[in-house]
Design a protein around this motif. Structure first.
Motif, short mmCIF file in Angstrom:
data_model
loop_
_atom_site.label_atom_id
_atom_site.label_comp_id
_atom_site.label_asym_id
_atom_site.label_seq_id
_atom_site.Cartn_x
_atom_site.Cartn_y
_atom_site.Cartn_z
N ARG A 797 4.84 -10.06 -2.33
CA ARG A 797 3.76 -9.06 -2.22
C ARG A 797 2.91 -9.03 -3.48
NH1 ARG A 797 3.26 -3.90 -3.44
NH2 ARG A 797 5.44 -3.68 -4.13
N ALA A 871 4.27 5.18 0.77
CA ALA A 871 4.90 6.43 1.21
C ALA A 871 6.42 6.36 1.02
CB ALA A 871 4.54 6.70 2.67
N LYS A 873 7.91 4.31 -0.99
CA LYS A 873 8.21 4.11 -2.40
C LYS A 873 8.22 5.44 -3.17
CE LYS A 873 5.32 1.32 -4.45
NZ LYS A 873 4.63 0.18 -5.10
N ASP A 898 3.14 11.46 4.00
CA ASP A 898 4.50 11.51 3.44
C ASP A 898 4.79 12.87 2.86
OD1 ASP A 898 3.70 11.64 0.65
OD2 ASP A 898 3.09 9.53 0.83
N PRO A 901 5.41 13.24 -3.86
CA PRO A 901 5.03 14.12 -4.97
C PRO A 901 3.59 14.66 -4.88
CG PRO A 901 4.98 11.85 -5.68
CD PRO A 901 5.53 11.83 -4.30
N ILE A 911 -7.32 6.26 -7.82
CA ILE A 911 -6.24 5.44 -7.27
C ILE A 911 -6.73 4.21 -6.53
CG2 ILE A 911 -4.44 7.21 -7.14
CD1 ILE A 911 -5.30 7.64 -4.26
N TYR A 916 -5.11 0.47 -11.14
CA TYR A 916 -4.84 1.88 -11.50
C TYR A 916 -3.49 2.30 -10.93
CZ TYR A 916 -5.26 6.83 -12.35
OH TYR A 916 -5.00 8.10 -12.78
N ARG A 917 -2.71 2.89 -11.82
CA ARG A 917 -1.42 3.44 -11.39
C ARG A 917 -1.32 4.83 -11.98
NH1 ARG A 917 3.65 0.89 -12.00
NH2 ARG A 917 3.96 1.35 -9.80
N VAL A 921 4.52 8.77 -12.24
CA VAL A 921 4.93 9.00 -10.84
C VAL A 921 6.27 8.27 -10.61
CG1 VAL A 921 4.42 8.59 -8.40
CG2 VAL A 921 2.65 9.41 -9.96
N GLY A 930 4.84 -2.56 -9.16
CA GLY A 930 3.49 -2.45 -8.57
C GLY A 930 2.47 -2.79 -9.63
N LEU A 933 -2.84 -2.60 -7.48
CA LEU A 933 -3.89 -3.39 -6.81
C LEU A 933 -3.98 -3.07 -5.32
CD1 LEU A 933 -3.27 -6.91 -8.39
CD2 LEU A 933 -5.29 -5.49 -8.72
N GLY A 934 -2.83 -2.60 -4.75
CA GLY A 934 -2.73 -2.42 -3.30
C GLY A 934 -3.86 -1.61 -2.70
N SER A 959 1.33 13.47 0.50
CA SER A 959 -0.01 12.89 0.56
C SER A 959 -0.24 12.32 1.94
CB SER A 959 -0.15 11.74 -0.45
OG SER A 959 0.37 12.12 -1.69
N PHE A 961 -2.65 9.35 3.30
CA PHE A 961 -3.61 8.26 3.08
C PHE A 961 -4.14 7.85 4.44
CE2 PHE A 961 -1.48 8.23 -0.92
CZ PHE A 961 -2.40 7.72 -1.83
P1 ADP Z 1 1.18 0.17 -6.61
O1 ADP Z 1 1.42 -1.21 -6.21
O2 ADP Z 1 1.28 0.44 -8.01
O3 ADP Z 1 1.75 1.15 -5.72
P2 ADP Z 1 -1.16 1.05 -5.28
O4 ADP Z 1 -2.56 0.65 -5.46
O5 ADP Z 1 -0.63 0.84 -3.96
O6 ADP Z 1 -0.38 0.32 -6.40
O7 ADP Z 1 -1.05 2.56 -5.66
C1 ADP Z 1 -1.66 3.05 -6.79
C2 ADP Z 1 -0.95 4.21 -7.30
O8 ADP Z 1 -1.13 5.34 -6.47
C3 ADP Z 1 0.45 4.09 -7.38
O9 ADP Z 1 0.88 3.47 -8.60
C4 ADP Z 1 0.96 5.50 -7.27
O10 ADP Z 1 1.01 6.05 -8.56
C5 ADP Z 1 -0.07 6.14 -6.46
N1 ADP Z 1 0.37 6.32 -5.10
C6 ADP Z 1 0.10 5.48 -4.09
N2 ADP Z 1 0.60 5.93 -2.93
C7 ADP Z 1 1.19 7.12 -3.24
C8 ADP Z 1 1.90 8.09 -2.50
N3 ADP Z 1 2.11 7.94 -1.16
N4 ADP Z 1 2.38 9.20 -3.12
C9 ADP Z 1 2.18 9.32 -4.44
N5 ADP Z 1 1.49 8.45 -5.22
C10 ADP Z 1 1.03 7.34 -4.62
#
Ligand code: ADP
Length: 985
Positions: A797, A871, A873, A898, A901, A911, A916-917, A921, A930, A933-934, A959, A961
């Protein structure tokens, strides 16, 4: 004989000498009378003497021997044919009968001889002569009466007036034939009849009767006027009624003379009318008359005359002095002198002078007077007219002023004005024309003939006579606008000036050409400028053409720069030509600075010029020119510089240069360069057109500079583009290598691990047969393998994310869109996640059935997977994850909810950014690896397919999404005809 004595010729006819003696004696005693006595002694002798001598008295003896007294008397009367010889008959005693007979026969007295005494004789003679005188008088009166009556009759019968006589009963006693002419009635119709009886109208008769009665009763002459409707029309008569008296003084008749005054009346009326008209004319013409009695000094003015000076009728006091008082003090002496002169020379008095109006104003009068003289030649009277000429005088004055204005204008006008006579010779010239012809005012005052202008053609040859403008004007041609004549004039100095000649012929009333006005406009400078402008425009055009035709170089070379310089060089030369100047320089500045990048020049010594151009390279404008001048250039102004100042000596190109004109080359208010021109002569002033031309040249120069710069920048851009393309290619290669090199071993490892695990699973399923001792170890190996597999997936991934992110960045992310069922995509992704993580419950809610979208199913599945894996994770194990699929309007919305947090608001907007992370969290399950980038990749994938992404979250409350995609039905505009479409950047 005393003086009082009268003479009488006496004839005695008597046959008795004694009686004759006695008679002589008696007569001689008469002292008062001197008698000349003739004697005849018979009748015959007596008659004969009477024929010869005009006797005053005859003393006749009644008894003559040859005839009786009566016979004598008869014969005497017959002989003389008139009875006016007085005869006294002397008879003998007692014959009374004889005396009577004698008296009957014409004797005027008789005396008896016996009673004769001197006294008686004298008395008889006197008596007889007196009687005779009276008889003669009566006869004369009678004859006169007859004559008069006859004359009256003739007069009356022929008179045109109606003459009538009335008796006291008012009947017509007489009426002359004129009455017939007027009334149409014969005279007889009137006689012995009153007017009433004749049949005249009632009121007419009553009027006559009243007046006739009045004359009869008063005895006074009366006049009446009456109208009479005659057959020829209404006539007006005036009648004079004169009384006629008898010897007793009684009025016995009235004579009337009626005169037809119709014409007279008409004439009078016409005269009155004409008088009135004259008066009106006088008044309208502002004219008055006066009559000056020179002897008495009385001066009578007409009402109009008084009106001229605003005086009420009759208020002029009527003296010569009063007139003088009214004359303007400045003109009194003149008027008096002219009056005296006219009287002395017996000529017409004529004077124009001012008089004082009652309202205080001054009026101009034109007076004309004619004098009358007595027998001695002394003036007694002068009559005249005065005409108000104030307006004429005022307009004359205005005309004079206007004339002097025109004169000033004529002189002041900048063009040459020639007034030509009928032969085309210049007779008047204004100042400009005089200066053109080299004619001095002295020449004009001496009335020297002015030579005609020397017009020449372009080759300097005198113009043929018929082509000369004077000749054209005198032919009646108007020279103006397109017909204006362009020609050269050679001045006395030999110099030629170029002229535009216009003009107009002057015509007499009957249209003959009596001369002309010729106007010369000096166009030398304008023509020169026109020629220069033409040349300059040609050059500019050529320049512009050459600019367009210069091919943009594919690669920037030394040659390009040389071309730019060459163009600038040509511009400098052009500027020099346009402005006819000594030389020109062009400084091109480094963009954004005031430093000279390079410069070109023309018109000077080549080595001096190149040394100067080299020196100024890299220098700032403020090093070269005074600050004020540079400031002016920055503001777009043209600067004139005194280059003879010591500060410029170091840059001196020619010792005689004094002045330089600097024009800025601006592009959108940025100073790009400066053009510098050096005029030929020190005093040269550039015209606006010339400055405009410099500005045009400047604009062209700026365009050239800018074009040159753009070309250069384009070249640089092309180079950059090529480099970028190369880089991209390399990145692509790199991605390919990375994905291949990183993924290939992982794939192989994963496959092997999976095979091993399956193998292991198989062994485990047969563990009962194999015996339980080895099972725990094998299970452990299985766990290891499973963990390894997860690690590999994570690794895969990560690598995929990296590759996708790079593709996104390089805009190389290709999408293979098809019509696909989103529910199926979502379900598959959920299924995958359930396989991977059994610790979370994942439920699908929302719209049932198929939901078609036009999308890259694999990439959309990647997005759902990313949302789900996040979600899982970030939320606690055993918590529920709800996936919803909702149709809304034209789109479908997929959300992943989900109980994790949650995310604070300020974080939510970041985000989706690359890498950006959210700090701090906690990762609840999985590796926690991670790259941030996702979500970035998710957003790119969704937005590229016409959808949107978002998150709604509250801290500590989970959250959601979500993303949307247009429904397939609404994606008709998309290239749906094909089953498969590739979307790329
Ligand atoms: P990563 O691969 O780090 O998860 P993402 O781009 O998918 O990268 O997500 C960016 C950031 O958003 C994450 O590092 C996390 O801090 C936050 N995040 C994403 N999804 C959630 C979620 N469902 N609940 C809380 N924080 C989230």
């Amino acid at each position: 004989m005393s003086q009082s004595q009268q003479c009488r010729q006496i004839l005695i006819v008597d046959d008795s000498p004694e009686d004759c003696v006695t008679i002589r004696r008696y007569l001689s005693r008469d002292q008062s009378m001197l008698y000349t006595i003739h004697e005849a002694h018979n009748g015959k002798q007596g008659l004969s003497l009477c024929q010869e001598v005009a006797f005053d008295c005859v003393l006749l003896d009644y008894n003559l021997p040859d005839m009786g007294g009566v016979v004598f008397l008869d014969r005497l009367h017959a002989l003389l044919n008139q009875p006016f010889l007085p005869v006294v008959v002397l008879t003998g005693g007692g014959s009374e009968m004889a005396a009577v007979e004698s008296m009957k026969s014409g004797a005027l007295d008789y005396v008896l001889k016996k009673q004769l005494t001197p006294e008686l004789l004298r008395h008889s003679i006197m008596n007889a002569t007196e009687k005779m005188r009276m008889q003669q008088q009566v006869e004369a009166q009678r004859i006169e009466l007859i004559r008069q009556r006859h004359a009256f009759q003739t007069l009356a019968e022929n008179a045109s007036d109606i003459i009538s006589r009335f008796d006291p009963a008012l009947r017509h006693l007489y009426v002359n034939p004129a009455v017939t002419k007027i009334t149409g009635l014969p005279v007889e119709a009137f006689l012995n009849k009153t007017k009433r009886e004749v049949g005249f109208p009632e009121d007419f008769c009553a009027r006559w009767e009243k007046n006739l009665h009045e004359v009869f009763s008063t005895g006074k002459i009366t006049q009446i006027e009456f109208n009479y409707s005659s057959p020829t029309g209404l006539r007006i008569f005036q009648a004079k009624l004169t009384p006629e008296f008898d010897s007793a003084g009684e009025v016995i008749s009235v004579l009337s003379i009626s005169r037809d005054v119709t014409e007279l009346k008409e004439t009078e009326a016409a005269l009155r009318e004409s008088d009135e008209r004259l008066r009106l004319a006088f008044s309208a013409a502002r004219m008055g008359t006066w009559d000056w009695n020179i002897k008495t000094g009385k001066d009578v003015w007409s009402e109009e005359m008084e009106a001229l000076l605003g005086m009420a009728p009759g208020t002029f006091s009527g003296t010569y002095e009063a007139f003088c008082d009214l004359v303007h003090p400045d003109d009194r002496a003149l008027v008096t002198a002219l009056l005296q002169q006219a009287l002395q020379q017996k000529s017409m008095f004529q004077a124009d002078f001012r008089m004082l109006h009652a309202d205080g104003s001054v009026r101009w009068l034109a007076a004309r007077g004619h004098a009358f003289y007595d027998n001695e030649g002394h003036p007694v009277r002068m009559i005249g007219v005065d005409l108000d000429i104030t307006e004429r005088k005022q307009s004359e004055q205005r005309a004079t002023e206007r004339a002097s204005e025109l004169e000033a204008f004529f002189e002041a006008i900048g063009d040459g004005l020639f007034i030509l006579d009928a032969q085309g010779n210049p007779v008047r010239l204004n100042r400009a024309a005089r200066s053109l012809m080299g004619v001095s005012t002295g020449m004009l005052s001496e009335r020297l003939s002015i030579p005609p202008p020397l017009f020449v053609d372009e080759q300097g040859r005198p113009l043929p006579d018929e082509q000369r403008p004077e000749a054209r004007l005198l032919r009646g041609e108007h020279l103006a606008g397109p017909t204006a004549a362009d020609m050269r004039l050679r001045r006395a100095t030999g110099f030629e000036v170029e002229l535009s000649v216009t003009g107009t012929p002057l015509l007499t009333e009957d249209g003959a050409v009596s001369g002309a006005i010729m106007v010369t406009h000096d166009v030398t400078r304008r023509r020169r400028l026109e020629r220069r402008t033409h040349a300059a425009l040609d050059a500019l055009l050529m320049m512009a053409k050459s600019l367009i035709s210069i091919e943009g170089p594919s690669v920037r070379t030394e040659q390009t720069e040389q071309t730019g310089r060459a163009v600038m060089q040509r511009l400098a030369e052009l500027t020099c030509r346009v402005l006819d100047c000594e030389g020109a320089l062009l400084f091109v500045l480094v963009p954004g600075t005031e430093k000279v990048e390079y410069s070109v020049g023309t018109g000077f010594d080549a080595s001096l010029l190149s040394s100067l151009l080299n020196r100024v390279q890299g220098m700032s404008l403020t090093d070269l020119f005074q600050l004020a001048a540079v400031r002016q250039l920055r503001e777009g102004g043209v600067v004139s510089l005194d280059v003879s100042q010591p500060s410029y000596h170091a840059y001196q190109l020619h010792p005689h240069l004094h002045r330089a004109i600097l024009a800025p080359l601006c592009l959108q208010s940025a100073l790009m360069g400066v053009v510098i021109v050096y005029p030929m002569d020190v005093y040269h002033r550039y015209l606006t057109e010339e400055v405009t031309l410099v500005a045009a040249v400047g604009q062209l120069a700026v365009l050239v500079i800018e074009r040159e710069r753009l070309l250069r920048e384009r070249e640089e851009a092309r180079v950059r583009e090529l480099t970028a393309l190369e880089t991209t290619r390399r990145i692509d290669d790199f991605i390919g290598i990375v994905s291949h090199e990183l993924k290939s071993p992982l794939t192989a490892v994963r496959a092997n691990v999976q095979l091993a695990r399956r193998q292991l699973n198989r062994i485990l399923s047969h563990q009962a047969e194999l015996g339980s001792g080895a099972v725990p170890d094998i299970a452990t190996i299985g766990n290891f393998l499973e963990r390894a597999e997860r690690q590999i997936m994570t690794q895969t991934r990560l690598v995929n994310d990296l590759v996708d992110s790079t593709r996104v960045r390089m805009e190389k992310l290709d999408l293979q869109v098809t019509r696909c069922d989103l529910r199926k995509v979502v379900q598959e992704a959920i299924e995958d996640q359930r396989q991977t993580s059994q610790k979370h419950a994942i439920q699908l809610r929302g719209t049932e059935g198929e939901v078609f979208v036009w999308a890259d199913a694999q990439r959309v599945g990647q997005v759902v997977t990313n949302y789900l894996s996040n979600a899982i994770k970030y939320s606690d194990e055993d918590t529920m994850i709800t996936v919803r699929l909702d149709r809304c309007d034209s789109a479908v919305r997929v959300s992943v909810c989900d109980q994790g947090p949650g995310l604070p608001l300020d974080v939510q907007q970041h985000i989706w950014d690359r890498f950006y992370r959210v700090p701090g969290v906690e990762v609840k399950s999985g590796t926690g690896v991670g790259l941030g980038l996702g979500l970035h990749i998710c957003r790119t994938i969704i937005e590229r397919q016409g959808g949107t992404v978002g998150v709604s979250s509250t801290l500590n409350q989970g959250s959601t999404f979500w993303f949307t995609l247009p429904l397939y039905a609404n994606a008709n505009e998309l290239p749906s005809k094909q089953e498969h479409t590739s979307i790329s950047n």
